[in-house]
Design an enzyme around this catalytic site. Sequence first.
Site, mmCIF file in Angstrom:
data_model
loop_
_atom_site.group_PDB
_atom_site.id
_atom_site.type_symbol
_atom_site.label_atom_id
_atom_site.label_comp_id
_atom_site.label_asym_id
_atom_site.label_seq_id
_atom_site.Cartn_x
_atom_site.Cartn_y
_atom_site.Cartn_z
ATOM 1 N N ASP A 17 0.857 -1.279 0.050
ATOM 2 C CA ASP A 17 0.136 0.032 -0.009
ATOM 3 C C ASP A 17 0.866 1.229 0.062
ATOM 4 O O ASP A 17 1.751 1.482 0.900
ATOM 5 C CB ASP A 17 -0.854 0.014 1.121
ATOM 6 C CG ASP A 17 -1.934 1.424 1.243
ATOM 7 O OD1 ASP A 17 -2.963 1.113 0.827
ATOM 8 O OD2 ASP A 17 -1.398 2.474 1.736
ATOM 9 N N ASP A 117 -3.766 2.316 -5.144
ATOM 10 C CA ASP A 117 -2.554 2.445 -4.597
ATOM 11 C C ASP A 117 -2.327 1.115 -3.738
ATOM 12 O O ASP A 117 -1.355 1.274 -2.702
ATOM 13 C CB ASP A 117 -2.285 3.659 -3.318
ATOM 14 C CG ASP A 117 -2.997 3.567 -2.121
ATOM 15 O OD1 ASP A 117 -4.303 2.795 -2.139
ATOM 16 O OD2 ASP A 117 -2.819 4.081 -1.197
ATOM 17 N N GLU A 118 -2.646 0.015 -4.120
ATOM 18 C CA GLU A 118 -2.931 -1.107 -3.209
ATOM 19 C C GLU A 118 -2.966 -2.446 -3.952
ATOM 20 O O GLU A 118 -3.790 -2.473 -4.947
ATOM 21 C CB GLU A 118 -4.066 -0.911 -2.139
ATOM 22 C CG GLU A 118 -3.788 -1.831 -0.988
ATOM 23 C CD GLU A 118 -5.047 -1.272 0.090
ATOM 24 O OE1 GLU A 118 -5.352 -0.140 0.217
ATOM 25 O OE2 GLU A 118 -5.606 -2.177 0.617
HETATM 26 N N1 DCP Z 1 -8.903 8.501 -1.223
HETATM 27 C C1 DCP Z 1 -9.844 9.505 -1.221
HETATM 28 N N2 DCP Z 1 -10.776 9.556 -0.404
HETATM 29 C C2 DCP Z 1 -10.908 8.751 0.636
HETATM 30 C C3 DCP Z 1 -9.786 7.658 0.805
HETATM 31 C C4 DCP Z 1 -8.922 7.611 -0.124
HETATM 32 O O1 DCP Z 1 -10.015 10.128 -2.157
HETATM 33 N N3 DCP Z 1 -11.761 8.765 1.520
HETATM 34 C C5 DCP Z 1 -7.615 8.449 -2.066
HETATM 35 C C6 DCP Z 1 -6.677 9.420 -1.813
HETATM 36 C C7 DCP Z 1 -5.513 8.558 -1.173
HETATM 37 C C8 DCP Z 1 -5.764 7.111 -2.137
HETATM 38 O O2 DCP Z 1 -7.099 7.142 -2.236
HETATM 39 O O3 DCP Z 1 -4.160 8.992 -1.259
HETATM 40 C C9 DCP Z 1 -5.465 5.818 -1.234
HETATM 41 O O4 DCP Z 1 -6.032 5.873 -0.155
HETATM 42 P P1 DCP Z 1 -5.592 5.140 1.109
HETATM 43 O O5 DCP Z 1 -6.815 4.847 2.112
HETATM 44 O O6 DCP Z 1 -4.585 4.202 0.953
HETATM 45 O O7 DCP Z 1 -4.809 6.405 1.918
HETATM 46 P P2 DCP Z 1 -3.275 7.179 1.609
HETATM 47 O O8 DCP Z 1 -2.635 6.372 0.781
HETATM 48 O O9 DCP Z 1 -3.824 8.730 1.318
HETATM 49 O O10 DCP Z 1 -2.756 7.178 3.075
HETATM 50 P P3 DCP Z 1 -1.969 5.979 3.840
HETATM 51 O O11 DCP Z 1 -0.594 6.409 4.004
HETATM 52 O O12 DCP Z 1 -2.682 5.961 5.094
HETATM 53 O O13 DCP Z 1 -2.401 4.869 3.268
HETATM 54 CA CA CA Z 2 -2.170 4.037 0.949
HETATM 55 CA CA CA Z 3 -4.815 1.983 -0.120
#
Ligand code: DCP
Ligand code: CA
Ligand code: CA
Length: 373
Positions: A17, A117-118
């Site tokens: 991730d 991203d995963e």
């Molecule tokens: N995303 C979004 N709205 C949300 C959750 C996520 O637009 N409610 C988008 C933005 C994030 C991407 O999806 O960058 C990936 O979500 P993640 O839950 O993996 O969160 P992040 O990558 O941002 O943070 P982390 O470091 O906690 O994985």
């Molecule tokens: Ca992420």
């Molecule tokens: Ca993710």
Amino acid sequence: MCEAVLVLQSRIVMLVDLDYFFAQCEENRNPAIKGKPVVVCVYSGRTEDSGAVSTANYVARKYGVKSGIPISLAKKKLKDTDAVFLPVDKPFYKQISDNIMDILRSYSDHLEQVSIDEAYLDMTNRTKESYIEAKHIAKTIKQEILAQTHLTCSIGVGPNKLVAKVAADVQKPDGLTVVRPEEVRSFLAPLPVRSLVGVGKKTEQKLDTLGVRTVGHLAIFDVQHLIEIFGRKLGTYFHNASLGIDDDPVEERNEPESVSRISTLKEDTRDLQVILKEAYRLCEDVHKRLLKRELMYRSVGIRVVASNLAAYSRSKTLENPQNDLETFTATVKELFEKFLDESDVEARRVGVRLSSLTKKEDMQQSLTRFFGA
Ligand code: DCP
Ligand code: CA
Ligand code: CA
């Protein structure tokens, strides 16, 4: 007496991730904002600040800014800082994501992308079921993603998808957590029930009223009682999840856009024969996967990762879809010859790829249509 024994094959599954993905992509595009709170926003356009936060970097998270909160609230929380607010740019993130998925595909025969991203990777075969090897590969993956895209990620490794996911979440950013089968129960026990996939806010509240707060509490809670409360399907799921039991396979969700393999040479080289020997081995493997999925290819590509980890790709699109090994290897040879001619790179890793894939039936269908049959 005949006794039925269920033998479950032990697996090694990895979840990769990316850390604060959209915001990290923005930091890379403009390194000057690194170190400041960065908030990526989905503006609804109604008023200047209406809309929600898509994600925020870890600096902004310290101020309580996170995905889903209103932009106006994020602005309030970051009032006295030099925070940067940016609009989402999905096409830009998608391009980076595709690159990373390609890197990941080269490390596993089975990849399941679950979001931008995963992805889950089944590492059972590549690691020969060794967790030491799995950890080593996870480190290499982190290094390669960092070298090629300047992004950090968090990786969880475990005997199934459920454990791998929790493992990836416990240590972020830039984490690597390996949970061996014998450690699963003690790893999960102290974590809040929310850590488990499928336990949302409502379930968490319901469990809380029953005195169940940690996964360990859930594990010793009577399963029949859980079924009475949540129904058979969910109740059984929660019970199994609390014990780290999950046999959901790692499965590609869509038809692949490409099939590829990459591997590391014994030593860095510019020797065409050495490179081709390895490349042909990879071609055979990729070609087998193509046939297994009953696909045809129209593009052939090669990839070279240099001694300094810089990566190069070259490809050629053919006139018609093919599915034979000879055209594939001949094109690979042509591409490597040309690449070595044009550059003075020493190859550390070499890869081959087939893309512009179509289903074999589709070809037949279009021919049938063409001939008006
Ligand atoms: N995303 C979004 N709205 C949300 C959750 C996520 O637009 N409610 C988008 C933005 C994030 C991407 O999806 O960058 C990936 O979500 P993640 O839950 O993996 O969160 P992040 O990558 O941002 O943070 P982390 O470091 O906690 O994985
Ligand atoms: Ca992420
Ligand atoms: Ca993710």
